[in-house]
Scaffold this motif. Structure first.
Motif, short mmCIF file in Angstrom:
data_model
loop_
_atom_site.label_atom_id
_atom_site.label_comp_id
_atom_site.label_asym_id
_atom_site.label_seq_id
_atom_site.Cartn_x
_atom_site.Cartn_y
_atom_site.Cartn_z
N PRO A 131 -41.46 36.55 -27.02
CA PRO A 131 -40.30 36.27 -26.16
C PRO A 131 -40.24 34.79 -25.78
O PRO A 131 -41.27 34.12 -25.68
CB PRO A 131 -40.55 37.13 -24.93
N SER A 132 -39.05 34.29 -25.57
CA SER A 132 -38.89 32.88 -25.20
C SER A 132 -39.31 32.66 -23.76
O SER A 132 -39.40 33.59 -22.97
CB SER A 132 -37.42 32.46 -25.39
N GLY A 133 -39.56 31.41 -23.43
CA GLY A 133 -39.93 31.05 -22.06
C GLY A 133 -41.38 31.33 -21.74
O GLY A 133 -42.15 31.77 -22.58
N THR A 134 -41.76 31.03 -20.50
CA THR A 134 -43.14 31.20 -20.07
C THR A 134 -43.42 32.58 -19.49
O THR A 134 -44.57 32.97 -19.32
CB THR A 134 -43.53 30.13 -19.03
N SER A 135 -42.37 33.33 -19.17
CA SER A 135 -42.52 34.72 -18.70
C SER A 135 -41.19 35.43 -18.82
O SER A 135 -40.15 34.80 -19.02
CB SER A 135 -43.01 34.74 -17.24
N GLY A 136 -41.23 36.75 -18.71
CA GLY A 136 -40.00 37.52 -18.80
C GLY A 136 -39.43 37.56 -20.21
O GLY A 136 -40.15 37.35 -21.18
N HIS A 137 -38.15 37.84 -20.32
CA HIS A 137 -37.42 37.90 -21.60
C HIS A 137 -38.05 38.90 -22.57
O HIS A 137 -37.93 38.75 -23.78
CB HIS A 137 -37.32 36.52 -22.26
N LEU A 138 -38.74 39.93 -22.06
CA LEU A 138 -39.46 40.86 -22.92
C LEU A 138 -38.54 41.70 -23.79
O LEU A 138 -38.99 42.23 -24.81
CB LEU A 138 -40.38 41.76 -22.08
N ASP A 139 -37.28 41.81 -23.43
CA ASP A 139 -36.34 42.58 -24.25
C ASP A 139 -36.08 41.91 -25.60
O ASP A 139 -35.58 42.55 -26.52
CB ASP A 139 -35.03 42.81 -23.52
N GLU A 140 -36.42 40.64 -25.73
CA GLU A 140 -36.25 39.93 -27.01
C GLU A 140 -37.21 40.45 -28.07
O GLU A 140 -36.96 40.27 -29.26
CB GLU A 140 -36.48 38.43 -26.82
N CYS A 141 -38.30 41.07 -27.63
CA CYS A 141 -39.32 41.54 -28.57
C CYS A 141 -39.89 42.87 -28.07
O CYS A 141 -40.91 42.88 -27.36
CB CYS A 141 -40.41 40.49 -28.74
#
Length: 104
Positions: free
Chosen positions: A78-88
């Motif tokens: 996932p992009s960024g340093t945290s979160g965005h887990l729906d990307e992967c």
């Protein structure tokens, strides 16, 4: 020099097995340049993505170790340093034995 029947049979079997290996290797599908697996195995892909993901965690952290493991299995980070887990989803859903997320 005369070869025995057993020697001829052994040589024939070796040659046939070698030809079968070569034929099977030639028929196996090759990954396309656009597949996620080829991106994850490309030099530096996981290192770069995990470097961004773990940038705030410190250089010698466990974050890089687990991120690289997850990237190798899931072929994405996932992009960024945290979160965005729906990307992967694979990265998001891989759990440790205690039920906590495996991937940072």
């Amino acid at each position: 020099m005369k070869l025995s029947n057993a020697a001829i049979l052994i040589i024939t079997l070796i040659l046939c097995s070698t030809l079968l290996d070569i034929t099977n290797a030639d028929l196996s599908p090759q990954p396309s340049a656009q597949s996620p697996t080829s991106l994850a195995t490309a030099p530096g892909f996981c290192n770069n993505k995990c470097g961004v993901r773990c940038a705030l965690k410190g250089i010698n952290s466990r974050c890089m170790k687990y991120c690289l493991m997850c990237c190798g299995k899931c072929s994405c980070v996932p992009s960024g340093t945290s979160g965005h887990l729906d990307e992967c989803p694979c990265y998001r859903d891989w759990k440790a034995p205690n039920g906590r997320p495996k991937c940072p």
